[in-house]
Write a protein that holds these residues in place. Structure first.
Motif: not given
Length: 300
Positions: A62, A66-67, A70, A106, A109-110, A113-114
Motif C-alpha cells: 500500500t 501511495i508513492t 503522489r 489499496q 486508500e492511496a 492519501a494523495c
C-alpha cells in the motif's frame, strides 16, 4: 497564452484488452497517462513509455502505491484491473481476493492519501443474475460487489466521487481473450467441430470503441453528477441467442461453423437472460452494429 496542461489519468489493468485500448485512446485524445502494473504484467499492446505515457510497477504494498499516486497526481483514476474467473477452484481464492479486493482497496486508500478524488470503477453485469438488485453469478462477480461496498467508506469519509461501469460482454479487433468469439473464429478458420450448449442463452456484446466512449463519458460526468456514487450498465441493448450470434458470425466470415448444439450442458448458473434493469451512461449509446463489429474482429 500558454496551452492548457493535458489532463492526467491513472489506469490500472492496462495489460488487459480493454485497459490497453483505453490507454491508447487517452493518449490519442491528448491525456497524460500513468499506468500501474504488477511486476509480472506484460506491456504487449501498449505504446512505449515516454512522453505522455508513464509506467509504474507496483510491488504489492500500500505504501508504494501511495508513492505512485503522489507522483502521478491524476485528475481521474480508471480502475480496470481484476482477475476474471467464470468458475473458481479452492486454490483460486487468494488470487481472486488479492486482485479484486486487496489491490482495489489499496488503490482507493492511496487516492485518499494523495487527494485524488475521482474514480471510474469497473464492475460486471454478472452482479445481477436473473435481473436482481444483487445476485452474483460467480465468486468473481461477488468480489466486484464487495469492493463496491468498501467504496462507500471512502466516499463518506474521504470524499471520493465514483462512477462504476458494469460491463456486459466486450469484444473488438485484436481481442485474443479466450471468449466465445475467439472460439467461433477458430471454427471458421480451421473447420474443426465443437460441442456447445443448446445455444438459447442471450449474448450482449459491445464493441471496444463504444466501451471506451462509455469510460470517457463517465470521466466527464464525475465533475457534474449530483450523487457521489453512480453505476451504469454498458450494454448493446440488443442481446441475441448464442445460436443467432454463431449464424451471424458464419455469414460475416463467409465460412460455415461446425457446431454440435447441445453437445455439452449449460454451465451452472448460466446467464440465460442478461441484466436489463440498468441505466446507461447519460449521453451514451452504442454506435458499432454487431455485424460491423464482427467483421472488424474477424478480419483483424
Amino acid at each position: 497564452m500558454s496551452a492548457a496542461a493535458p489532463r492526467r489519468a491513472l489506469v490500472t489493468g492496462a495489460s488487459g484488452f480493454i485497459g490497453a485500448a483505453l490507454t491508447r485512446r487517452l493518449l490519442a485524445d491528448g491525456w497524460e497517462v500513468h499506468l500501474v502494473l504488477r511486476a509480472s504484467s506484460s506491456t504487449a499492446g501498449l505504446p512505449d513509455a515516454g512522453g505522455r505515457l508513464h509506467l509504474h510497477r507496483h510491488d504489492g504494498s500500500t505504501l508504494q502505491l501511495i508513492t505512485i499516486l503522489r507522483s502521478a497526481a491524476p485528475d481521474i483514476v480508471f480502475h480496470l484491473a481484476s482477475l476474471f474467473l467464470a468458475t473458481h477452484k479452492a486454490e483460486d481464492i487468494d488470487r481472486l481476493i488479492n486482485a479484486n479486493l486487496l489491490f482495489s482497496t489499496q488503490l482507493v486508500e492511496a487516492m485518499a492519501a494523495c487527494g485524488a478524488r475521482q474514480l471510474v470503477n469497473t464492475g460486471t453485469s454478472w452482479e445481477h443474475y436473473q435481473d436482481q438488485a444483487y445476485n452474483p453469478v460467480c465468486l468473481y462477480a461477488a468480489t466486484k460487489q464487495a469492493f463496491n461496498a468498501l467504496l462507500r467508506y471512502y466516499i463518506e469519509v474521504h470524499g471520493l466521487r465514483v462512477v462504476t461501469l458494469k460491463l456486459f460482454d466486450t469484444y473488438g479487433a485484436g481481442d485474443t481473450r479466450p471468449k466465445i468469439l475467439n472460439l467461433l473464429k477458430r471454427l471458421a478458420n480451421d473447420g474443426s467441430t465443437l460441442g456447445m450448449s443448446p445455444g438459447e442463452q442471450l449474448m450482449d456484446l459491445v464493441y471496444i470503441d463504444d466501451v471506451l466512449d462509455a469510460f470517457l463519458l463517465a470521466a466527464e460526468q464525475l465533475s457534474t453528477q449530483a450523487g457521489a456514487m453512480e453505476e451504469y450498465g454498458v450494454s448493446s441493448g440488443q442481446p441475441l441467442p448464442l445460436k443467432a450470434l454463431a449464424a451471424l458470425y458464419a455469414e460475416v466470415s463467409g465460412k460455415p461453423l461446425n457446431i454440435e448444439w447441445g453437445g455439452r450442458p449449460y454451465r451452472e448458473r448460466e446467464v440465460m437472460v442478461p441484466w436489463h434493469s440498468y441505466r446507461s451512461v447519460p449521453g451514451w449509446r452504442p454506435k458499432v452494429g454487431l455485424a460491423q463489429g464482427l467483421a472488424l474482429f474477424h478480419h483483424a
